[in-house]
Scaffold this motif. Structure first.
Motif, PDB file in Angstrom:
ATOM      1  N   GLU A 119       0.814  -1.207   0.000  1.00  0.00           N
ATOM      2  CA  GLU A 119       0.000   0.000   0.000  1.00  0.00           C
ATOM      3  C   GLU A 119       0.852   1.263   0.000  1.00  0.00           C
ATOM      4  OE1 GLU A 119      -3.300   0.332  -0.352  1.00  0.00           O
ATOM      5  OE2 GLU A 119      -3.286  -1.826  -0.714  1.00  0.00           O
ATOM      6  N   TYR A 176      -5.655   3.172  -6.760  1.00  0.00           N
ATOM      7  CA  TYR A 176      -4.919   4.397  -6.458  1.00  0.00           C
ATOM      8  C   TYR A 176      -5.694   5.618  -6.927  1.00  0.00           C
ATOM      9  CZ  TYR A 176      -0.612   2.326  -4.683  1.00  0.00           C
ATOM     10  OH  TYR A 176       0.306   1.695  -3.903  1.00  0.00           O
ATOM     11  N   LYS A 193      -8.290   6.172  -4.344  1.00  0.00           N
ATOM     12  CA  LYS A 193      -7.668   6.635  -3.097  1.00  0.00           C
ATOM     13  C   LYS A 193      -7.387   8.133  -3.138  1.00  0.00           C
ATOM     14  CE  LYS A 193      -3.111   6.392  -0.855  1.00  0.00           C
ATOM     15  NZ  LYS A 193      -1.784   5.751  -0.910  1.00  0.00           N
TER      16      LYS A 193
END
Length: 358
Positions: A222, A262, A265
């Protein structure tokens, strides 16, 4: 046979993340208002007498990084006259005895004795775009020469490396020394490598193998992967450098490799907090420009528009650098980077004016 199996496995890994870029959505955002002012400002305060752009307002050096961005911008705009000028400046100032591009010139024009593969690849990308636009022009010659030197000096075991260094004196021949055993993941300009692989079969295994490291580094953990050390056989991480992260994501998404997790995110972070920051809470012009392109590729159009609109926060409103994108400190000191402003102009071009077919 072993090499063939490795290529097949890497191709399978690569294909797992392929999809069509979101440029196909043809979403047109409202025209920005800072573009013309930025271009005027660059010419007014950062253009040197030799025709190159200074690195920043308080650093009178010149970078191949900056020049490669100027070449890319001219190619994206279809500005042949401007592109020819940039090619001439590249050949005059940045081409080293190795055939690679010196990554930096001093204020007096003295060349560094090393290169950065990302800048040389971006230059290849600009030359590739130009050769497709203007096939009758002689852009193939510098393209073929530079691409061959990158392949010889900046790759090992069919994997891109960060760069090379060289030595030469009047009584000794050129000596190339590979000064790194690392691949910074954001150095892999997959746009250029993909286009090179279509023209030269020698680039295909380099594209496949390098892509394997670039993809694996992103999805292994991560944390934000920085690079891979071939000496230590491990990935390295840096949570502070979001420019590196966004370049990494941008190069992947620009050829259709969409790391949706991503994208989600960073989109959530931006839309919920109004910012994208590093661990120290810092914001950055280049991060927002690249994020706007990455979000658009991912199909997160609201986040793309928001990231692009954040660039307006960095407009300098008064003083010598008025109109440029930069940073103002508490003591009113202003810092303006050519890199930031050129990346923002490229984002403007890609979001509003052109559709890139890879």
């Amino acid at each position: 046979m072993k090499r063939l199996k490795m290529l097949i496995l890497n191709c399978i890994c690569l294909s797992m993340f392929l999809c069509n870029p979101a440029y196909a959505n043809n979403i047109v955002l409202p025209s920005p208002d800072w573009g013309p002012a930025v271009e005027i400002g660059l010419e007014r305060v950062l253009r040197a007498p030799n025709g190159l752009l200074y690195t920043r307002n308080d650093k009178k050096t010149f970078l191949s990084e900056t020049h490669s961005l100027e070449m890319e911008l001219a190619a994206l705009r279809g500005d042949l006259k401007r592109f020819k000028t940039q090619v001439s400046l590249m050949q005059k100032y940045f081409v080293s005895p190795s055939g690679l591009l010196a990554w930096e010139l001093s204020s007096t024009g003295k060349k560094a004795t090393s290169n950065a593969s990302i800048d040389d690849l971006r230059t290849c990308y600009a030359l590739l775009l130009a050769d497709e636009l203007w096939p009758k022009e002689n852009f193939k010659k510098p393209l073929i020469t530079l691409a061959e030197k990158i392949r010889i000096y900046n790759t090992e075991n069919d994997t891109l490396l960060d760069g090379a260094s060289w030595k030469q004196s009047w009584f000794k021949p050129l000596a190339i020394t590979k000064n790194t055993s690392e691949l910074t993941l954001s150095y892999a300009d997959l746009r250029a490598m993909k286009m090179l692989a279509k023209r030269d079969e020698n680039w295909l295994p380099i594209l496949v193998k390098t892509s394997g490291f670039v993809i694996t580094g992103l999805f292994l953990e991560e944390k934000n992967a920085w690079g891979y050390s071939f000496e230590k056989k491990e990935f390295t991480y840096n949570e502070e450098n979001l420019i590196n992260t966004m370049l990494h994501l941008h190069f992947l998404s620009s050829i259709g490799i969409i790391p949706t997790s991503y994208g989600r995110k960073y989109a959530i972070e931006l839309l919920s907090t109004g910012k994208i920051t590093d661990k120290s809470g810092n914001e950055n012009i280049t991060v927002y420009a690249l994020a706007s392109l990455f979000f658009k590729d991912c199909g997160f159009d609201e986040a793309a528009e928001k990231a692009y609109s954040k660039l307006s926060d960095f407009i300098i409103d008064e003083g010598k650098y008025k109109g440029l994108l930069g940073y103002e400190q508490e003591d009113k000191t202003q810092t303006v980077w050519a890199f930031d402003n050129l990346i923002a102009l490229i984002a403007r071009e890609l979001l509003y004016k052109v559709k890139i077919s890879m």
